[in-house]
Structures are given as C-alpha cells and as structure tokens.
Design a protein around this motif. Structure first.
Motif, PDB file in Angstrom:
ATOM      1  N   ILE A 190      91.722  49.462  -9.895  1.00  0.00           N
ATOM      2  CA  ILE A 190      92.048  49.421  -8.477  1.00  0.00           C
ATOM      3  C   ILE A 190      92.552  48.022  -8.175  1.00  0.00           C
ATOM      4  N   ALA A 191      93.546  47.925  -7.301  1.00  0.00           N
ATOM      5  CA  ALA A 191      94.089  46.619  -6.926  1.00  0.00           C
ATOM      6  C   ALA A 191      94.070  46.503  -5.410  1.00  0.00           C
ATOM      7  N   PHE A 192      93.824  45.300  -4.924  1.00  0.00           N
ATOM      8  CA  PHE A 192      93.776  45.052  -3.482  1.00  0.00           C
ATOM      9  C   PHE A 192      95.039  44.300  -3.083  1.00  0.00           C
ATOM     10  N   THR A 193      96.072  45.060  -2.750  1.00  0.00           N
ATOM     11  CA  THR A 193      97.381  44.450  -2.502  1.00  0.00           C
ATOM     12  C   THR A 193      97.383  43.580  -1.250  1.00  0.00           C
ATOM     13  N   GLY A 194      96.484  43.850  -0.308  1.00  0.00           N
ATOM     14  CA  GLY A 194      96.442  43.040   0.897  1.00  0.00           C
ATOM     15  C   GLY A 194      95.937  41.627   0.662  1.00  0.00           C
ATOM     16  N   LEU A 195      95.375  41.376  -0.513  1.00  0.00           N
ATOM     17  CA  LEU A 195      94.843  40.045  -0.826  1.00  0.00           C
ATOM     18  C   LEU A 195      95.763  39.256  -1.748  1.00  0.00           C
ATOM     19  N   ARG A 196      96.962  39.769  -2.010  1.00  0.00           N
ATOM     20  CA  ARG A 196      97.878  39.084  -2.918  1.00  0.00           C
ATOM     21  C   ARG A 196      98.396  37.793  -2.284  1.00  0.00           C
ATOM     22  N   PRO A 197      98.719  36.778  -3.099  1.00  0.00           N
ATOM     23  CA  PRO A 197      99.268  35.526  -2.569  1.00  0.00           C
ATOM     24  C   PRO A 197     100.572  35.776  -1.816  1.00  0.00           C
ATOM     25  N   GLU A 198     100.786  35.006  -0.759  1.00  0.00           N
ATOM     26  CA  GLU A 198     101.987  35.187   0.055  1.00  0.00           C
ATOM     27  C   GLU A 198     103.262  35.011  -0.758  1.00  0.00           C
ATOM     28  N   ALA A 199     103.237  34.111  -1.728  1.00  0.00           N
ATOM     29  CA  ALA A 199     104.424  33.891  -2.553  1.00  0.00           C
ATOM     30  C   ALA A 199     104.809  35.142  -3.334  1.00  0.00           C
ATOM     31  N   ARG A 200     103.800  35.888  -3.786  1.00  0.00           N
ATOM     32  CA  ARG A 200     104.066  37.126  -4.526  1.00  0.00           C
ATOM     33  C   ARG A 200     104.633  38.201  -3.594  1.00  0.00           C
ATOM     34  N   VAL A 201     104.081  38.282  -2.384  1.00  0.00           N
ATOM     35  CA  VAL A 201     104.593  39.238  -1.398  1.00  0.00           C
ATOM     36  C   VAL A 201     106.028  38.894  -1.027  1.00  0.00           C
ATOM     37  N   ALA A 202     106.306  37.603  -0.865  1.00  0.00           N
ATOM     38  CA  ALA A 202     107.665  37.168  -0.530  1.00  0.00           C
ATOM     39  C   ALA A 202     108.649  37.525  -1.634  1.00  0.00           C
ATOM     40  N   ALA A 203     108.242  37.364  -2.893  1.00  0.00           N
ATOM     41  CA  ALA A 203     109.104  37.712  -4.014  1.00  0.00           C
ATOM     42  C   ALA A 203     109.405  39.212  -4.028  1.00  0.00           C
ATOM     43  N   ASP A 204     108.389  40.014  -3.751  1.00  0.00           N
ATOM     44  CA  ASP A 204     108.594  41.461  -3.693  1.00  0.00           C
ATOM     45  C   ASP A 204     109.536  41.845  -2.561  1.00  0.00           C
ATOM     46  N   LEU A 205     109.433  41.139  -1.431  1.00  0.00           N
ATOM     47  CA  LEU A 205     110.306  41.441  -0.298  1.00  0.00           C
ATOM     48  C   LEU A 205     111.758  41.124  -0.639  1.00  0.00           C
ATOM     49  N   ARG A 206     111.985  40.051  -1.390  1.00  0.00           N
ATOM     50  CA  ARG A 206     113.356  39.738  -1.826  1.00  0.00           C
ATOM     51  C   ARG A 206     113.898  40.840  -2.728  1.00  0.00           C
ATOM     52  N   THR A 207     113.050  41.344  -3.615  1.00  0.00           N
ATOM     53  CA  THR A 207     113.454  42.444  -4.492  1.00  0.00           C
ATOM     54  C   THR A 207     113.748  43.688  -3.669  1.00  0.00           C
ATOM     55  N   THR A 208     112.895  43.971  -2.691  1.00  0.00           N
ATOM     56  CA  THR A 208     113.100  45.128  -1.817  1.00  0.00           C
ATOM     57  C   THR A 208     114.433  45.021  -1.090  1.00  0.00           C
TER      58      THR A 208
END
Length: 317
Positions: A257-275
């Motif tokens: 199980i993974a808690f995506t809401g606790l991921r570092p902001e930098a990782r979320v930002a990278a995913d948003l660029r990919t999106t």
C-alpha cells in the motif's frame, strides 16, 4: 467548508477573506476542483485512517479539495515563473484548500501551465497523479507485463488504464457491467464485469494487480498473480498493513500500500509535468462524469461518494 464529520450535508459554502501571496507564491482564482475519494474520506471521517490525517474528533482542515485549475491573479514578491492571467493547474496536496475561490501556491511547487485546448474542468481532473505514482514508483510497471486494474472506470482506474497502455503493458480492466464499454474505450485490452470472475482469471495470471478501491483484497488477488506478482491498493486497512509486512518476508508474491498524499512536493510536481506533456500529446485524458457549482457542493460529495465514471468536479468560476 465543514466543521464536523458526517454526510454530504455537513459541507456548505461560506465566506472567507481573500488570501494574499507571500514571497515566491502566486494567487490563483480557482475555476474548477475535483471532489474525490480523499475529500469524501476527509468529510466523513471514515474509514478509520482518515481521522489520523484530518482530526480525531473534528476536522483539522476546514476547506477540502486538492486538485485545481484556475487563473493566476496576483504574484507575490519575487515570483516570476507565471504571469497574471495564465491558466494553471496543480495540487495543494495535504494542505487542501482547493474548494475555495482563491488558493495560494508556491510557484516552484506542484503547479503547471494548462496545455492548450484543455478546458478548466478537464484540466482539474487531469491533476490526480495517484495512478502514475502507483504504476511507476510502486509497481515499476514495464512494457509487456500483464496488469489488472480492479475498478477501471473511476477517476484513478481510468488514468491507470491509459498510463499502463502508454507504458506498453497488457491491461485488463474490471468495472460494473454498465461500464465495460467505457473501460474498453480507454484502451484496455480486456474489459470485463467484476462479476465474471472466470473471465478475469482467464486474462491472467498478472504481474501486477492494482485494486483501486480495495474491493478485491490480497487474499483473492493472490490467486490471480504470477509467482513473483505484486498486489497494490490505495485503501488502508488492518489486513493490508499486516499482509504488506508479512509478504516482505515470506514468499515471492507481495502486497503493498502506498500513501500518495504524503509524497514530497517535488515528486508531485514532476508527475504533473509528465501529465501535462501526455495531455499535450493527446494520449492521456480525464473523463468527467459530472460537474457542480459551488452552491451544490453537497450534491457533488453525494455523487462522488456513490460511485462514478471518471471524475466529479466542483466549478467555482
């Protein structure tokens, strides 16, 4: 806003002072924001783990909403990445606050320009990177692997099907019988109803089972996995916590199980660029089943809570 845990009726529209951006921040006039599973859990205070994040007795965060799209209306000191008037989309993550007419975000955080031709409602729905996180980081999904997405017609499931096909995986998606055609239209190689367990098993064995809403469970999914297969879910429970710990030690099949809401902001930002890039190329879309204006926020919560095809979006513009 909401001041107590409960049903959709506890969420109401209220007035708040307009926030102001500080150094390196931008003020966004929100046009659209999704109402998703995390908002439902936060509002209801269920299941049990929601109280750990949102407050044991009463809500710690009063304004829900994480994924948003809107226009930049003001810049804080030193903010230069965006210009006033630009359409942006992003995520506030654990801070929430997206279900407000204005939100302040750091310009270096999880916020990007909206690709040309995408309207604010669909842009807000595109933000959710839960599926991307699970498939790329948790599963390390590779071309040629067989993936089962259990719950393929919802917000996360529909993204998982599309992203897996971009990776080159062979995808089986399950849904209600009414949504099988929709799942197939997303690109799934095989789309079957939940109830047809023989057809699900016949499409396997699977390298990865992504149990989006936690309805399948590891015990049943285990029979569908390759000997070194991976089961993963977004829904915490006592069972999955025990199974995740146990399967790290015993056997080759694993439950995680993974808690995506606790991921570092930098990782979320990278995913948003990919999106943003995938959306620009036209290989990733975010289906929206319904949108509701702010004064019907309780209806939006009721719809999201009852199950949906794709996303439910709150409009504020």
């Amino acid at each position: 806003m909401y001041r107590r845990f409960g049903g959709p009726e506890v969420v109401t529209a209220e007035g708040l002072p307009r926030p102001e951006p500080s150094k390196g921040e931008v003020l966004v006039r929100v046009l659209a924001s999704t109402v998703g599973a995390s908002d439902v859990a936060a509002r209801s205070g269920t299941p049990w783990f929601a109280r750990l994040a949102f407050g044991p007795a009463r809500p710690r965060i009063r304004v829900l909403g994480s994924d948003f799209c809107g226009r930049v209306v003001a810049l804080g000191p030193g903010a230069r990445r965006f210009s006033v008037g630009e359409l942006v989309f992003g995520a506030t993550n654990a801070a929430m606050g997206g279900h407000a007419e204005y939100v302040v975000v750091g310009e270096g955080g999880a916020v990007e320009r909206v690709p040309e031709g995408i309207d604010p409602v669909r842009a807000a729905a595109l933000v959710d990177a839960t599926a991307m996180s699970f498939l790329e980081e948790t599963a390390g999904l590779r071309a040629g692997q067989r993936l089962l997405v259990n719950g393929a017609s919802g917000a996360v499931g529909s993204a998982a099907v599309q992203l897996a096909k971009v990776t080159g995986a062979v995808v089986t998606g399950t849904s209600s019988a009414a949504n099988v055609g929709f799942v197939k239209s997303l690109g799934a190689d095989v789309a079957v109803p939940y109830s047809d367990q023989a057809a699900v098993a016949g499409a396997g064995p699977f390298d990865v089972v992504f149990d989006v809403a936690g309805k399948l469970g590891y015990r049943r999914a285990r029979r569908l996995l390759e000997e070194d297969g991976l089961y993963m879910t977004t829904v915490p429970s006592f069972a999955i916590l025990v199974q995740a710990a146990w399967t790290r030690i015993v056997g080759r099949r694993r439950a995680v199980i993974a808690f995506t809401g606790l991921r570092p902001e930098a990782r979320v930002a990278a995913d948003l660029r990919t999106t943003a890039e995938l959306a620009r190329r036209g290989v990733l879309d975010a289906p929206v089943e319904a949108s509701y204006p702010l004064d019907r926020v309780a209806e939006a919560h009721r719809h999201a809570e009852g199950g949906k095809r794709g996303h439910v979006v709150l409009t504020l513009g």
